[in-house]
Each structure stands twice: as C-alpha cells, then as structure tokens.
Design an enzyme around this catalytic site. Structure first.
Site, PDB file in Angstrom:
ATOM      1  N   ILE A  91      -4.438  -8.616  -3.528  1.00  0.00           N
ATOM      2  CA  ILE A  91      -4.050  -7.245  -3.226  1.00  0.00           C
ATOM      3  C   ILE A  91      -5.304  -6.385  -3.260  1.00  0.00           C
ATOM      4  O   ILE A  91      -6.036  -6.368  -4.257  1.00  0.00           O
ATOM      5  CB  ILE A  91      -3.026  -6.735  -4.243  1.00  0.00           C
ATOM      6  CG1 ILE A  91      -1.749  -7.577  -4.159  1.00  0.00           C
ATOM      7  CG2 ILE A  91      -2.719  -5.261  -4.002  1.00  0.00           C
ATOM      8  CD1 ILE A  91      -0.781  -7.306  -5.286  1.00  0.00           C
ATOM      9  N   HIS A 121       3.101 -11.842   6.959  1.00  0.00           N
ATOM     10  CA  HIS A 121       3.864 -12.240   5.764  1.00  0.00           C
ATOM     11  C   HIS A 121       5.001 -13.172   6.172  1.00  0.00           C
ATOM     12  O   HIS A 121       5.695 -12.905   7.154  1.00  0.00           O
ATOM     13  CB  HIS A 121       4.426 -10.990   5.078  1.00  0.00           C
ATOM     14  CG  HIS A 121       5.218 -11.306   3.849  1.00  0.00           C
ATOM     15  ND1 HIS A 121       4.620 -11.689   2.671  1.00  0.00           N
ATOM     16  CD2 HIS A 121       6.557 -11.324   3.622  1.00  0.00           C
ATOM     17  CE1 HIS A 121       5.563 -11.913   1.758  1.00  0.00           C
ATOM     18  NE2 HIS A 121       6.744 -11.695   2.321  1.00  0.00           N
ATOM     19  N   ASP A 132      -0.589  -1.295   2.933  1.00  0.00           N
ATOM     20  CA  ASP A 132      -0.732  -0.080   2.142  1.00  0.00           C
ATOM     21  C   ASP A 132      -0.989  -0.488   0.693  1.00  0.00           C
ATOM     22  O   ASP A 132      -1.284  -1.659   0.415  1.00  0.00           O
ATOM     23  CB  ASP A 132       0.485   0.847   2.294  1.00  0.00           C
ATOM     24  CG  ASP A 132       1.777   0.243   1.773  1.00  0.00           C
ATOM     25  OD1 ASP A 132       1.742  -0.828   1.118  1.00  0.00           O
ATOM     26  OD2 ASP A 132       2.841   0.847   2.007  1.00  0.00           O
ATOM     27  N   ALA A 133      -0.870   0.431  -0.237  1.00  0.00           N
ATOM     28  CA  ALA A 133      -1.230   0.150  -1.627  1.00  0.00           C
ATOM     29  C   ALA A 133      -0.194  -0.706  -2.351  1.00  0.00           C
ATOM     30  O   ALA A 133      -0.458  -1.187  -3.444  1.00  0.00           O
ATOM     31  CB  ALA A 133      -1.432   1.463  -2.379  1.00  0.00           C
TER      32      ALA A 133
END
Length: 196
Positions: A89, A106, A138-139
């Site tokens: 991540i 994914h 994104d985060a």
C-alpha cells in the site's frame, strides 16, 4: 511521443508480461519497479526495460518508503503508474506525486473482496460470479474509483488455484485494454465515476 508508463510488481510479473506482449500497445513501459527482488523483474530485463527495487526494509517507515519509491519512479518521468500485482500500500507521499495517475488491477469485482485474499474470500463467501477490477488507487485498500470490470463465473468444482487462473486470464486481457484507452484519451473523475 508515446505516453510513458511505469509498472510496479511484487511477484512473477504475469500481468506485466501481458502489458509487454500487447500487440496494440500505444505507450512505452519506461521502468518496472518492485518492492523486492521479484522474479518478474527478469521479464523486464528480457524486454530491455529498466528496473528498480525500493525495499521497505531499507526505510524507517511507510511514508519514507513511499517517498523513495515515488522518487525512483519519477526519475523516469512517467505519465501513468500501473500497479500490476504490486502487494504494498502506498500512501500520500506517493499518490500526491502522481494524482489520479496510479492504476491498479485487483482480482475481484470491487467493492466486494478488497485486500490480499480476494480469491479465497470470494470462494469462502460462496459467490457465483467474481472477476477483476481496474481502478484508480487512492489512500484506502482497493477503494479507488472503478475504471473497468470483467466478470468470471465461479464453477462448482473451483478451488482457489483454478478460479485464480481464470481471473488472471481476464486481467491479462482487461488491463492492457484499459491502459491503452487511458493513455490515448485520459480520464475525468466525477465523484466515484470515471469517464475515459
């Protein structure tokens, strides 16, 4: 000049190979980055593509590692970053450097089954259909806006390996198609909707 694409991997690099082998490819792969000495780096070497390894263990924390990874990739001035089996991540230190230009593949139909065990989770839940998703990063963990998806039917006798092989085959087709469209047309994001 063709668009410049950086690819990030962590494993054997089969998704990377689908990008390298795509006969319709309209971009250059300018670097392949990994978080470890991944076997897939040899695919890049064989194709004459530069490689770099930025290991988390060489940095004091995730922000420092993310910043170092971003710096290593930025030296190749990519237009797009593709996470192709990259199992780490990245945080804002990375994402802020490449806003809305980091794309991930994914092995599930998001938002169902995010995370590292998507295929096993889908089987355990008993779904009849799963698949793959290409989305903006994104985060969060597999929470970015969805760009494209492809369904894969779960067969009654599937185990994790057989199902994952069919999902990977779908990813090998979908990811190159999406990246070609992105580099040719760009995208706009309105809320969670992505338009190419």
């Amino acid at each position: 000049m063709p668009a410049r694409v950086a690819v990030m991997i962590s494993g054997t690099g089969t998704l990377l190979q689908s990008l390298i082998d795509d006969p319709g490819r309209v971009y250059d792969i300018v670097v392949v980055a990994a978080d470890r000495p991944a076997a897939g780096l040899q695919r890049a070497v064989a194709a004459g593509i530069p490689t770099t390894v930025v290991a988390p263990a060489d940095h004091p924390d995730r922000p420092a590692w993310s910043a170092a990874l971003a710096h290593a990739i930025q030296t190749y001035t990519p237009d797009w970053i593709v996470s192709a089996g990259f199992m780490r991540i990245v945080d804002s230190a990375f994402l802020d450097r490449f806003p809305q230009r980091v794309v991930n593949s994914h092995p599930a139909l998001l938002p169902a089954f995010p995370g590292a065990h998507a295929v096993a989770d889908a089987l355990a839940y008993g779904v009849r259909v799963t698949g793959c998703t290409v989305h903006l990063v994104d985060a969060g963990v597999d929470t970015g806006p969805i760009i494209a998806q492809r369904a894969v039917v779960v067969e009654p006798d599937d185990d994790q390996e057989s199902l994952h092989e069919r999902i990977k085959a779908a990813e090998w087709e979908l990811l190159p198609q999406v990246i070609n469209r992105l580099v040719a047309h760009g995208l706009t994001v309105e809320g969670r909707k992505v338009r190419i």
